[in-house]
Scaffold this active site. Structure first.
Site, short mmCIF file in Angstrom:
data_model
loop_
_atom_site.label_atom_id
_atom_site.label_comp_id
_atom_site.label_asym_id
_atom_site.label_seq_id
_atom_site.Cartn_x
_atom_site.Cartn_y
_atom_site.Cartn_z
N SER A 145 25.61 60.78 61.85
CA SER A 145 25.92 61.31 60.72
C SER A 145 25.28 60.04 59.75
O SER A 145 25.30 58.78 60.13
CB SER A 145 27.54 61.37 60.33
OG SER A 145 27.31 61.73 58.98
N TYR A 158 36.24 59.27 60.71
CA TYR A 158 34.63 60.02 60.97
C TYR A 158 33.84 59.09 61.12
O TYR A 158 32.97 58.77 61.90
CB TYR A 158 34.49 61.00 59.71
CG TYR A 158 33.43 61.73 60.09
CD1 TYR A 158 33.44 62.79 60.75
CD2 TYR A 158 32.15 61.41 59.20
CE1 TYR A 158 31.95 63.82 60.66
CE2 TYR A 158 30.87 62.25 59.45
CZ TYR A 158 30.99 63.28 60.25
OH TYR A 158 29.85 64.27 60.30
#
Ligand code: NAD
Length: 260
Positions: A145, A158
């Site tokens: 990401s 995350y």
């Protein structure tokens, strides 16, 4: 001859979002697919729709949890059984967790995010690479990401998990390039999938569309990305054409991560 004729590719988290978009792209280019997800109903719908649209594609489904080692072993062995080989792994299943400042972050949620996003990707490589070694051929795309190359406010778990994905990608490239296995990661920015829709609902529960419009303003392209735009890059990285791109984390974010 299509790019992925006779190739078999595993996609984790295939029932919706980026996984499903990649399934469509790869099926359209001739791939046989193993679709894996823990959402059984959604997975079965996805497989039915793909089979209707791409009648020549062979598709199997595996219901399971990417963070469960036995389920990962099962998706690898069922793919080998169905197709005789594993040419590609799209290690895509992941969750965002909940948003909170670092020192208030729920520790149980932190561990869950690490279990799925980090361990799930690791197990995938661990049980697929030996099959690819036998073949002397393989392509792996891990989903990191922009949160795997930058910090993201209120998303410590995350960000930790996605930096780890980028790191493990480098290691796989170093250790298994000699076996004909090419491993890369992608770093999507904000792409319009159910996960991102949920994130905008968290930011502004009364008006998630306003949160989305506000977010889009800061992107150089002034818009969010589409799952199909990510799928095209994934297909390239899973193809023979990506034979000398190894260990990279490729941003697919409209250029946003270049901004200071
Ligand atoms: P999504 O929530 O829309 O879809 C994810 C799919 O994965 C769902 O079908 C879900 O059931 C499945 N899944 C989740 N955890 C699983 C598990 N443990 N085992 C099996 N299946 C599981 O999400 P998305 O936006 O398509 O995201 C896919 C990947 O892309 C994730 O790793 C995510 O972190 C990453 N990503 C997405 C964006 C984005 O903007 N959408 C940006 C950067 C990275």
């Amino acid at each position: 001859m299509k790019t992925f004729d006779q190739k078999s590719i595993i996609i984790t988290g295939a029932a919706m979002g980026l996984g499903l978009a990649a399934a469509k792209e790869l099926a359209s280019q001739g791939a046989n697919l193993t679709l894996m997800d823990f959402n059984e109903a959604q997975l079965s719908d996805a497989a039915d729709n793909l089979t209707r649209e791409f009648s020549s594609a062979k598709i199997i489904t595996v219901v399971g949890d990417a963070s469960n080692e036995d389920d990962v072993k099962r998706y690898a062995s069922e793919t080998e059984k169905a197709f005789g080989r594993i040419d590609g792994l799209y290690n895509n299943a992941g969750i965002e967790g909940k948003q909170a400042p670092m020192i208030e972050y729920d520790i149980k949620m932190f561990k869950k995010v690490i279990d799925i996003n980090l361990m799930g990707v690791y197990y995938g490589m661990r049980y697929v690479i030996p099959v690819m070694q036998k073949q002397k051929y393989g392509r792996i795309v891990n989903v990191a990401s922009v949160g795997g190359i930058r910090g993201v406010l209120n998303q410590v778990a995350y960000v930790a998990s996605k930096h780890a994905v980028s790191g493990m990608t480098k290691n796989a490239a170093l250790e298994y390039g000699k076996d004909g296995i090419i491993t890369n990661a992608i770093a999507p920015g904000a792409i319009l999938t159910p996960m991102v829709a949920e994130a905008f609902r968290e930011v502004n529960p009364d008006d998630p569309k306003a949160a989305e419009a506000e977010y889009a303003k800061r992107n150089p392209t002034r818009r969010l990305g589409l799952p199909e735009e990510v799928a095209k890059v994934v297909a390239f990285l899973l193809s023979e054409a990506a034979s000398y791109v190894n260990g990279q984390t490729i941003a697919i974010d409209g250029g946003e991560s270049n901004m200071y």
